[in-house]
Design an enzyme around this catalytic site. Structure first.
Site, PDB file in Angstrom:
ATOM      1  N   HIS A 140       7.877 -36.210  11.536  1.00 25.64           N
ATOM      2  CA  HIS A 140       7.405 -36.353  10.146  1.00 25.64           C
ATOM      3  C   HIS A 140       7.190 -35.003   9.470  1.00 25.64           C
ATOM      4  O   HIS A 140       6.230 -34.828   8.723  1.00 25.64           O
ATOM      5  CB  HIS A 140       6.080 -37.153  10.114  1.00 25.64           C
ATOM      6  CG  HIS A 140       6.255 -38.606  10.436  1.00 25.64           C
ATOM      7  ND1 HIS A 140       6.531 -39.542   9.481  1.00 25.64           N
ATOM      8  CD2 HIS A 140       6.205 -39.282  11.611  1.00 25.64           C
ATOM      9  CE1 HIS A 140       6.637 -40.744  10.056  1.00 25.64           C
ATOM     10  NE2 HIS A 140       6.449 -40.604  11.338  1.00 25.64           N
ATOM     11  N   ASP A 196       3.213 -39.339  16.290  1.00 31.23           N
ATOM     12  CA  ASP A 196       3.836 -40.661  16.186  1.00 31.23           C
ATOM     13  C   ASP A 196       5.320 -40.551  15.901  1.00 31.23           C
ATOM     14  O   ASP A 196       5.782 -39.568  15.311  1.00 31.23           O
ATOM     15  CB  ASP A 196       3.163 -41.498  15.084  1.00 31.23           C
ATOM     16  CG  ASP A 196       3.277 -40.853  13.725  1.00 31.23           C
ATOM     17  OD1 ASP A 196       3.171 -39.601  13.653  1.00 31.23           O
ATOM     18  OD2 ASP A 196       3.470 -41.570  12.729  1.00 31.23           O
ATOM     19  N   GLU A 197       6.042 -41.564  16.331  1.00 26.93           N
ATOM     20  CA  GLU A 197       7.447 -41.764  15.945  1.00 26.93           C
ATOM     21  C   GLU A 197       8.331 -40.542  16.143  1.00 26.93           C
ATOM     22  O   GLU A 197       9.196 -40.280  15.298  1.00 26.93           O
ATOM     23  CB  GLU A 197       7.519 -42.240  14.481  1.00 26.93           C
ATOM     24  CG  GLU A 197       6.840 -43.585  14.239  1.00 26.93           C
ATOM     25  CD  GLU A 197       7.038 -44.118  12.830  1.00 26.93           C
ATOM     26  OE1 GLU A 197       7.297 -45.310  12.684  1.00 26.93           O
ATOM     27  OE2 GLU A 197       6.926 -43.330  11.859  1.00 26.93           O
ATOM     28  N   VAL A 198       8.122 -39.791  17.212  1.00 18.43           N
ATOM     29  CA  VAL A 198       9.091 -38.715  17.425  1.00 18.43           C
ATOM     30  C   VAL A 198      10.405 -39.354  17.866  1.00 18.43           C
ATOM     31  O   VAL A 198      10.428 -40.403  18.510  1.00 18.43           O
ATOM     32  CB  VAL A 198       8.621 -37.661  18.459  1.00 18.43           C
ATOM     33  CG1 VAL A 198       7.369 -36.964  17.969  1.00 18.43           C
ATOM     34  CG2 VAL A 198       8.453 -38.252  19.834  1.00 18.43           C
TER      35      VAL A 198
END
Lengths: 544, 544
Positions: free
Chosen positions: B253, B318-320
């Site tokens: 992100h 998060d969400e790598v």
């Protein structure tokens, strides 16, 4: 940042300068830019208050507004080679009659330098042209400019009925919030405010015939629309080219009438078990076995047909519940005496009297929900306008039967949907889930499966609907906007441009972003469609 | 109107007078009513600015506010037999330290006549008690009253972490709108503003270490939070008993970092095909193969650990997207040289350095998204707080491993969900549909399947999340409120009362209606839960 070939070609296809929403039907633009120092608007010949008010309003707006579309924020100013020399408006016919079919066309010419002209047939065409002009003037450095001049626009709506259904019964809306909504509609060239004034939950409008309706049925004495308020709203709307068509929904959705007139009601607030008798609580329908109910409905229509000048009046007719009447003692008594009668024949008689009265006595065109004709074999007068909402095929079915249709198909047009159920003891979703995104609204084809040009002409347009069970004036703006603007463009501009190309949501997103930010600047709390980054980088928030 | 036996018993179960949200843990009320002529609040002993500010704020608020819950609109005034004689606040410990575990308990005694007392251990208990008092004072005829006196309340939160995650990167929020949100949180006794400051789309906060981040990454120079703004917000929040925990999400992100530091980025804005590398466009992650990326992250945390006083700081995680790094030439080069390394081992090393630095050098407690531990075998320090969001079982899994958990399970806590997809060229729904109704949020059991009391203690609380792809300051209020209030009550009051009865949404709806209308009166555009008719007729809008 990588700009791919597909993105470049996409950008090239969108006229950068003519960021007008809804997009004009036909336009030509040049390659110059014209400076706007001051917006002066003059009028040629005789015009009435509607045009005078609009000229003042748009002069003020354009001189105050300093708008830059998000995608242009970092682009700097353009060089101007000419200078805007004021606008001259000429209106062929000064009559201010506003109704179904009023001409809204306009021709706008903006040279590189010198006087621009706006020519229209009616005052309402002038309003549309002024809105277009207001969207063409953008900030440019410390000043303002119109880009890509000379500009020649010939514009007129694809459909004559471009509406918003607004429900003031489930929750109350202040006059101010209704005016704000009318403002926003005018920014999108919408022309019908379908005022769903009353419903089961409250009766917020003054009645001179039955003052007790509002006295016992409004949420509070401060939550009522007086005759003065209504006349003020009608004029406010008219000044923006918007017809107000009121709906007094009968015979269903009328629990609140029973607060003052229980003697003409059936299945009044059955608890528990309301769900057998109504789509939502509280239950209650006018008692079609009682003469008093049709007298009541006629008197209501008589009163409000006089208050609201439009030639069209909406008579409701949605979601009537046959169980409600089947369980009614008066209905049962009537059927016991009249052996050939049924609940449905009673209802058809009732509709017959009502439509007859509205058409012949009041000289109004009845607008009615599709169930009136499609769920019951009611032989409605042929000039009836049918509001379809249940199924996308309803529009085609309506025009195939020779009736005029307005589309509010819930799976595209109900902007309140997707907000979950609202019964307090139930953790469920709503019947009309999911949420309707602007892309979904935009992709709706009102003419789907209607190939006969005569039938196509019977399709009057669309109405976005915002039912108010879960909204009120504090939450309304982002619930309506910018999604209703998608309805506005598809009904004003049609699905395709002059070249026949059907616009895609990817192509129009930048213009809608601009329109959303423009509306915010004008005081409408429209919601953002995406991260601002996406608005600034057209084409980069697409699914690859 | 028919009132059935079941409705009557339901109403009897709800204390009518104590319409406080969230409901106090234990309370007794009497049968008298006390008139409130003027709200005077005095303080015993030494207190600091937090209490003084709150006393002023609540005196003003209570003296100005004239509130009647919707269900009481038509009920008329109650007869008072006593008179409120002012409130005396005494605070045991004047220290204004606000952090995880700060005592927020209070005891409030309101006699029928004479002086009321509010006793607390800390200034923050005083804030909670003052909020309760403000909700007890209601309009009564032309004056005000506290009903059902004498009242004795002993109150304290069930969970120490009752938060709202607020995303200022996808779209920008003005300081004013953040303060309004903090106000609303305080009305609900929420105590953590999880500030998701930055994300892929913009970097709106000033950095003194890397001024170029905001210069190139903020949406506009007017859309930035200066150090002064941040300090002002921290104090504003502290005055309302709200900790601000900032999140600087790394290593995913982070596209926006690449605007000024492309040299430490991987997969920067791949177009088309971003969806292979990121959950949403634009793609971009810190390049974990480059020493510069961990240096950058450390410097960021060093800077903001100093600016934000809270002992907890959120490090993201998060969400790598592993494809992003697998495709990165630097990562590939590193792996070619280091034969035993993998992308995952690189990531684990990177997390190790970051958590080590945050814990040992900066002396802060790391707060991290659950993927950091659950999608990768990262052996996080045992004091790490894990923010769960993916699956309801994540909370139990976290505490089973001995970590403290905060729950933001998306299927209950993501208030932005149910708004459809936002990619411009795709007419689809969102991954986290449907919309989360307040009933759904309220019914969530944070302690589900956690039976070991030691593990239950590791559950710190919940955070409602409002991700901002489709919202900004113009749309935010109705999107958060009153649904976040459901999180507030279940984390302050727990799921059950002192008698062990688990509250149902049907039982609490009237109080939440009151809280919603109270918030509107206080300037928060919370959305209505139902037609006002339902708020006025408790129990009549239930599914039978």
């Amino acid at each position: 940042m990588k700009i791919t070939a597909s993105v470049i070609s996409l950008l090239a296809a969108i006229p950068a300068a003519l960021a007008v929403w809804p997009i004009p039907r036909t336009f030509k633009e040049g390659t110059s830019n014209s400076q706007v120092t001051y917006m002066s608007i003059s009028v040629q010949g005789n015009v009435g208050g509607v045009v005078r008010d609009a000229v003042n309003r748009y002069s003020d707006l354009i001189n105050k507004e300093s708008f830059t579309a998000p995608e242009d924020w970092n682009k700097g100013s353009v060089k101007t080679s000419g200078s805007f020399g004021g606008l001259v408006v000429s209106v062929e016919n000064s009559s201010e009659t506003l109704d179904l079919g009023t001409d809204e066309s306009y021709t706008l010419d903006i040279p590189v330098s010198g006087q621009a002209t706006l020519k229209t047939k009616t005052p309402y065409g002038a309003l549309r042209g002024l809105e277009t002009l207001s969207q063409l003037v953008v900030a440019n450095g410390n000043g303002k400019a119109i880009r890509n001049t000379p500009i020649h626009i010939e514009d007129s709506p694809a459909f004559p009925h471009r509406g918003l259904l607004f429900d003031t019964s489930r929750n109350y809306y202040s006059i101010e919030s209704i005016k704000r909504t009318l403002d926003a509609m005018s920014y999108n060239k919408m022309n019908v405010f379908h005022w769903h004034v009353v419903d089961a939950h409250s009766w917020p409008i003054e009645s001179k015939t039955y003052p007790e309706l509002a006295q016992k049925g409004a949420y509070a004495s401060s939550m009522q629309y007086s005759y003065g308020d209504v006349k003020d709203l009608i004029q406010y709307a008219k000044n923006r080219g918007i017809r107000i068509i009121p709906e007094f929904d009968v015979p269903g959705h009328t629990y609140i009438v029973g607060q003052s007139h229980p003697e003409i009601m059936s299945c009044l607030n059955v608890q528990p078990g309301w769900d057998k008798f109504a789509a939502e609580p509280p239950s209650g329908q006018l008692n079609i076995a009682k003469e008093g109910s049709i007298e009541f409905a006629k008197n209501i229509y008589k009163e409000y047909a006089a208050l609201f000048p439009d030639s069209v009046i909406h008579v409701g007719g949605d979601e009537v519940n046959m169980h409600c009447w089947e369980a009614d003692p008066d209905v049962q008594k009537y059927l016991a005496v009249n052996k050939n009668a049924t609940v449905e024949s009673l209802l058809l008689d009732w509709y017959g009297k009502l439509h007859d009265y509205v058409g012949k006595d009041l000289k109004k065109t009845a607008f009615t929900w599709e169930e009136t004709l499609f769920h019951h074999p009611f032989n409605a007068p042929k000039d009836t306008i049918v509001q379809t909402w249940i199924d996308p095929t309803s529009v085609a079915n309506t025009v195939a039967r020779g009736y005029r249709a307005v589309s509010s198909i819930y799976s595209y047009m109900y902007l309140d949907c997707g907000h979950g159920a609202w019964l307090t003891n139930w953790d469920g979703n709503s019947w009309c889930d999911p949420f309707k995104t602007w892309m979904h609204v935009y992709n709706y084809d009102i003419l789907a499966n209607i190939t006969d040009p005569a039938q196509q002409k019977l399709v009057l347009g669309s109405e976005a609907a915002i039912w108010s069970e879960q909204t009120d004036e504090h939450a309304i703006d982002p619930r309506i906007w910018p999604r209703a603007a998608a309805v506005a463009e598809t009904t004003w501009s049609g699905k395709a441009g002059a070249d026949g190309h059907v616009r895609t949501t990817g192509e129009v997103a930048s213009r809608l972003h601009a329109q959303r930010y423009r509306m915010v600047g004008r005081g409408i709390n429209a919601e953002p469609m995406q991260p601002l980054w996406c608005a600034r980088h057209p084409g980069q928030c697409n699914l690859s």
